[in-house]
Design a protein around this motif. Structure first.
Motif, PDB file in Angstrom:
ATOM      1  N   ASN A 195      39.389  65.748  13.510  1.00  0.00           N
ATOM      2  CA  ASN A 195      37.835  66.068  14.170  1.00  0.00           C
ATOM      3  C   ASN A 195      37.012  66.351  12.907  1.00  0.00           C
ATOM      4  OD1 ASN A 195      38.931  65.459  16.547  1.00  0.00           O
ATOM      5  ND2 ASN A 195      38.993  67.494  17.296  1.00  0.00           N
ATOM      6  N   ALA A 196      37.307  67.096  12.047  1.00  0.00           N
ATOM      7  CA  ALA A 196      36.453  67.571  10.967  1.00  0.00           C
ATOM      8  C   ALA A 196      36.131  66.263  10.118  1.00  0.00           C
ATOM      9  CB  ALA A 196      37.105  68.490   9.891  1.00  0.00           C
ATOM     10  N   PHE A 197      36.937  65.361   9.858  1.00  0.00           N
ATOM     11  CA  PHE A 197      36.638  63.902   9.193  1.00  0.00           C
ATOM     12  C   PHE A 197      35.849  63.221  10.051  1.00  0.00           C
ATOM     13  CE2 PHE A 197      37.746  59.544   9.482  1.00  0.00           C
ATOM     14  CZ  PHE A 197      37.356  59.287   8.274  1.00  0.00           C
ATOM     15  N   ALA A 198      35.930  63.365  11.387  1.00  0.00           N
ATOM     16  CA  ALA A 198      35.058  62.508  12.187  1.00  0.00           C
ATOM     17  C   ALA A 198      33.843  62.885  12.301  1.00  0.00           C
ATOM     18  CB  ALA A 198      35.381  62.900  13.706  1.00  0.00           C
ATOM     19  N   PHE A 199      33.336  64.120  12.005  1.00  0.00           N
ATOM     20  CA  PHE A 199      32.135  64.546  11.650  1.00  0.00           C
ATOM     21  C   PHE A 199      31.413  64.361  10.292  1.00  0.00           C
ATOM     22  CE2 PHE A 199      32.520  66.614  15.784  1.00  0.00           C
ATOM     23  CZ  PHE A 199      31.383  66.916  16.099  1.00  0.00           C
ATOM     24  N   ASP A 200      32.421  64.471   9.525  1.00  0.00           N
ATOM     25  CA  ASP A 200      32.065  63.908   7.959  1.00  0.00           C
ATOM     26  C   ASP A 200      31.656  62.331   7.928  1.00  0.00           C
ATOM     27  OD1 ASP A 200      32.686  66.505   7.294  1.00  0.00           O
ATOM     28  OD2 ASP A 200      34.452  66.299   6.407  1.00  0.00           O
ATOM     29  N   MET A 201      32.466  61.680   8.706  1.00  0.00           N
ATOM     30  CA  MET A 201      32.585  60.231   8.473  1.00  0.00           C
ATOM     31  C   MET A 201      30.929  59.899   9.303  1.00  0.00           C
ATOM     32  SD  MET A 201      34.062  57.374   7.500  1.00  0.00           S
ATOM     33  CE  MET A 201      32.602  57.176   6.623  1.00  0.00           C
ATOM     34  N   TYR A 202      30.924  60.533  10.382  1.00  0.00           N
ATOM     35  CA  TYR A 202      29.478  60.338  11.048  1.00  0.00           C
ATOM     36  C   TYR A 202      28.455  60.685  10.208  1.00  0.00           C
ATOM     37  CZ  TYR A 202      26.212  60.592  15.014  1.00  0.00           C
ATOM     38  OH  TYR A 202      25.270  60.121  16.006  1.00  0.00           O
ATOM     39  N   SER A 203      28.507  61.556   9.627  1.00  0.00           N
ATOM     40  CA  SER A 203      27.365  61.627   8.821  1.00  0.00           C
ATOM     41  C   SER A 203      27.180  60.787   7.628  1.00  0.00           C
ATOM     42  CB  SER A 203      27.521  63.170   8.002  1.00  0.00           C
ATOM     43  OG  SER A 203      27.505  64.370   8.931  1.00  0.00           O
ATOM     44  N   GLU A 204      28.017  60.296   6.973  1.00  0.00           N
ATOM     45  CA  GLU A 204      28.067  59.065   6.118  1.00  0.00           C
ATOM     46  C   GLU A 204      27.413  57.793   6.745  1.00  0.00           C
ATOM     47  OE1 GLU A 204      27.947  59.288   2.859  1.00  0.00           O
ATOM     48  OE2 GLU A 204      28.457  61.301   2.752  1.00  0.00           O
ATOM     49  N   ILE A 205      27.887  57.367   7.814  1.00  0.00           N
ATOM     50  CA  ILE A 205      27.760  56.199   8.643  1.00  0.00           C
ATOM     51  C   ILE A 205      26.268  56.228   8.970  1.00  0.00           C
ATOM     52  CG2 ILE A 205      28.052  54.639  10.629  1.00  0.00           C
ATOM     53  CD1 ILE A 205      31.046  55.445  10.277  1.00  0.00           C
ATOM     54  N   VAL A 206      25.687  57.331   9.602  1.00  0.00           N
ATOM     55  CA  VAL A 206      24.433  57.236  10.159  1.00  0.00           C
ATOM     56  C   VAL A 206      23.445  57.427   9.123  1.00  0.00           C
ATOM     57  CG1 VAL A 206      24.129  59.915   9.839  1.00  0.00           C
ATOM     58  CG2 VAL A 206      23.207  58.440  11.824  1.00  0.00           C
ATOM     59  N   ASN A 207      23.839  57.456   7.883  1.00  0.00           N
ATOM     60  CA  ASN A 207      22.903  57.293   6.635  1.00  0.00           C
ATOM     61  C   ASN A 207      22.666  55.988   6.391  1.00  0.00           C
ATOM     62  OD1 ASN A 207      22.105  60.271   6.585  1.00  0.00           O
ATOM     63  ND2 ASN A 207      23.900  60.546   4.906  1.00  0.00           N
ATOM     64  N   THR A 208      23.379  55.145   6.561  1.00  0.00           N
ATOM     65  CA  THR A 208      23.532  53.847   6.177  1.00  0.00           C
ATOM     66  C   THR A 208      23.280  52.636   7.321  1.00  0.00           C
ATOM     67  OG1 THR A 208      25.944  53.748   5.989  1.00  0.00           O
ATOM     68  CG2 THR A 208      24.582  54.188   4.262  1.00  0.00           C
ATOM     69  N   SER A 209      23.062  53.367   8.812  1.00  0.00           N
ATOM     70  CA  SER A 209      22.825  52.378   9.759  1.00  0.00           C
ATOM     71  C   SER A 209      21.760  52.875  10.670  1.00  0.00           C
ATOM     72  CB  SER A 209      24.017  52.327  10.643  1.00  0.00           C
ATOM     73  OG  SER A 209      24.658  53.619  11.088  1.00  0.00           O
ATOM     74  N   ASP A 210      21.296  51.792  11.616  1.00  0.00           N
ATOM     75  CA  ASP A 210      20.051  52.362  12.321  1.00  0.00           C
ATOM     76  C   ASP A 210      20.746  51.866  13.704  1.00  0.00           C
ATOM     77  OD1 ASP A 210      18.411  53.147  10.277  1.00  0.00           O
ATOM     78  OD2 ASP A 210      17.994  50.976   9.907  1.00  0.00           O
ATOM     79  N   GLY A 211      20.107  52.625  14.705  1.00  0.00           N
ATOM     80  CA  GLY A 211      20.315  52.184  16.151  1.00  0.00           C
ATOM     81  C   GLY A 211      21.481  52.834  16.727  1.00  0.00           C
ATOM     82  N   ASN A 212      22.240  52.193  17.550  1.00  0.00           N
ATOM     83  CA  ASN A 212      23.591  52.447  18.199  1.00  0.00           C
ATOM     84  C   ASN A 212      24.651  52.592  17.395  1.00  0.00           C
ATOM     85  OD1 ASN A 212      22.272  52.763  20.794  1.00  0.00           O
ATOM     86  ND2 ASN A 212      22.825  50.326  21.077  1.00  0.00           N
ATOM     87  N   MET A 213      25.447  53.496  17.335  1.00  0.00           N
ATOM     88  CA  MET A 213      26.611  53.783  16.587  1.00  0.00           C
ATOM     89  C   MET A 213      28.013  53.991  17.152  1.00  0.00           C
ATOM     90  SD  MET A 213      26.813  56.125  13.125  1.00  0.00           S
ATOM     91  CE  MET A 213      27.510  57.621  13.794  1.00  0.00           C
TER      92      MET A 213
END
Length: 420
Positions: A48-66
Motif C-alpha cells: 500500500n505504501a508503494f501504491a501511494f508512491d506509484m500513484y504520485s509518480e503516475i499522476v505527474n505524467t498523466s491527465d484525466g482518469n487514472m
C-alpha cells in the motif's frame, strides 16, 4: 561487442465483479527492509505504501482518469527482485519496501497468494504466475525453484528467437484465459525480439457482486462537475443504505462492500472540487485514518456515477524517478540471481480497465516489464449523511482480509458507454 537480450515481466491483474468491491507512509521503512521474519514484515503495508508512491509518480505524467494495480506491479517486481543482487537489490528494496532477506518476502507473498486464492462461494478471486523462458537459456535452477515454490508459477520454455509471433500468441492466450478475456494482447508487437530471454507473468481475476446492488431505477442523468466551471451530464446511480462512512477535514470516505465481505471499494471524495491539490496532499496515513474512523450507524444517501475507462502506461520513467535506477542500466544492473548472463530492465508497461455499474465492478490490468540483458439493532433516529460524488474522486479496491490494495485510481470524467 555486447548483444542485449531481454527479460520481460508481464504482470496482469484482472478483476471482474458483475453483480451484486503520498508521500508519507504508515510503513517504517528501516524495520520493513530489515525484517528478519514474516511475522515482522507487513506485506500489505508495504504494497500500500508503494501504491501511494506509484500513484504520485503516475499522476505527474498523466491527465484525466487514472487506474492501475499496485498489487500486480508489486508482485511481478517481487519475482524480478528474487534475482536481484547488490545495488539493484537495494534500490528495489527501497522503492517497493521489499525486505533485504528475500526469504521473508517469499514466505509473506506466498501466504498472501494462498489467501487470495482461497475458495469462497460468494465470488471468484484468483491470482496466477508464470515464467516463460527462451529454450536453452541458462536460468538458474534455484530461481526457477523459488518461482515455483513461493509464487506458484508455472515454467514453460518457448522459442522467442525462432518463433516470436507464436510465443507472443501463447502468452497472450494465457493472459486472456486467466483474465476471462478482459486483457487481450498485452504482449504488443516488438516486445518479443531476438534478445528476449524470459517473460514473467502475473494475473489476478475477481468476479463478485455488490453486497447491496444499486437499483437501476435509481440511476438517472445528473450533473458531474469536472471542475468548478465545467460540467457534464452522466449516468449516476443512487441508493440509500447503511454504509461504513467517515469524514475528515477535507474529504469523505464510503465503503461499498462486495458479497462475502472480504473485498470492498473505498471511495474518497474531496470536499473541494480540486482533485489535483487533493491528490498531491492525500497520503496513505490519511487513507488509513479515514478507514479507522469509519462507522455504519448512518444511513448514507449515495450518488455515484457509473464509469468505465481504460489506460496503458509506460512505467519505466516513473520507477527510475522513484529510485529503481541500476536495474534499467546496461552497465550497473545485477540480476545475477536469475542468470549468469547480464540482465537489465528495459521498460515496464501497465494496462488497465475498469467498469463500475449498478451490479458491481469490472476491472482488469496488465503490466509488461521488459528487462534487457546484455549478458441491524433499533436505535433512536440518527441524522442521515450524504455522499454525492458529483466531482472528481479517488477510489480503491481492497482485499479486507489482508488489507492489500488491489486497485487504485481516480475518476475525473465518468462518461459511460454501454457495451453491447
Amino acid at each position: 561487442m555486447k548483444y542485449n537480450k531481454m527479460l520481460v515481466l508481464l504482470c496482469v491483474l484482472c478483476t471482474l465483479l458483475i453483480s451484486g468491491c503520498v508521500e508519507d507512509s504508515t510503513v517504517n521503512t528501516e524495520s520493513t527492509i530489515n525484517a528478519e521474519s514474516a511475522e515482522d514484515y507487513n506485506i500489505a503495508a508495504a504494497n500500500n505504501a508503494f501504491a501511494f508512491d506509484m500513484y504520485s509518480e503516475i499522476v505527474n505524467t498523466s491527465d484525466g482518469n487514472m487506474f492501475f494495480s499496485p498489487y500486480s506491479i508489486f508482485t511481478a517486481m517481487a519475482m524480478c527482485y528474487e534475482g536481484a543482487e547488490s545495488t539493484t537489490k537495494e534500490e528495489m528494496s527501497n522503492v517497493f519496501y521489499f525486505p533485504l532477506n528475500k526469504n521473508v518476502l517469499e514466505i509473506s507473498l506466498g501466504e498472501m497468494i494462498e489467501q487470495i486464492n482461497s475458495d469462497n462461494e460468494n465470488y471468484e478471486l484468483e491470482t496466477a504466475n508464470a515464467l516463460w523462458i527462451q529454450q536453452n537459456f541458462p536460468v538458474k535452477e534455484q530461481y526457477i525453484s523459488n518461482v515455483e515454490t513461493y509464487y506458484f508459477g508455472n515454467v514453460t520454455n518457448l522459442d522467442f528467437i525462432g518463433q516470436p509471433e507464436e510465443s507472443k500468441d501463447i502468452i497472450n492466450e494465457w493472459v486472456a484465459e486467466k483474465t476471462n478475456d478482459k486483457i487481450k494482447d498485452p504482449i504488443s508487437d516488438g516486445v518479443i525480439n531476438d534478445y528476449t530471454r524470459l517473460i514473467i507473468t502475473n494475473a489476478v481475476y475477481f468476479n463478485g457482486k455488490w453486497l447491496n446492488e444499486f437499483n437501476e431505477e435509481g440511476t438517472g442523468k445528473r450533473d458531474f462537475y469536472i471542475s468548478e466551471d465545467d460540467d457534464i451530464t452522466v449516468d449516476t446511480m443512487y441508493t440509500k443504505q447503511y454504509f461504513n462512512y467517515s469524514e475528515s477535514s477535507d474529504a469523505k470516505m464510503l465503503e461499498l462492500p462486495y458479497k462475502g465481505d472480504n473485498l470492498c471499494m473505498y471511495v474518497v471524495l474531496p470536499d473541494e472540487n480540486d482533485i489535483e491539490s487533493f491528490e498531491n496532499s492525500f497520503s496513505i496515513s490519511d487513507y488509513e485514518e479515514l478507514k479507522s474512523g469509519m462507522d455504519s450507524e448512518y444511513e448514507v444517501k449515495t450518488w455515484l456515477p457509473k464509469f468505465k475507462f481504460e489506460s496503458r502506461t509506460e512505467l519505466s520513467d516513473q520507477l527510475i524517478q522513484m529510485g529503481v535506477i541500476a536495474a534499467f542500466s546496461d552497465q550497473n544492473a545485477n540480476l545475477s540471481g536469475i542468470s549468469d548472463e547480464y540482465l537489465m530492465i528495459s521498460k515496464v508497461l501497465h494496462q488497465a480497465f475498469v467498469d463500475v455499474q449498478e451490479e458491481g465492478t469490472e476491472a482488469a490490468a496488465a503490466t509488461e516489464v521488459a528487462v534487457e540483458t546484455s549478458e441491524a439493532v433499533d436505535v433512536e433516529p440518527i441524522p442521515e449523511r450524504e455522499f454525492r460524488a458529483d466531482h472528481p474522486f479517488m477510489f480503491f479496491i481492497e482485499d479486507k482480509r489482508t488489507g492489500c490494495i488491489l486497485f487504485m485510481g481516480k475518476v475525473e470524467s465518468p462518461e459511460y458507454e454501454e457495451t453491447e
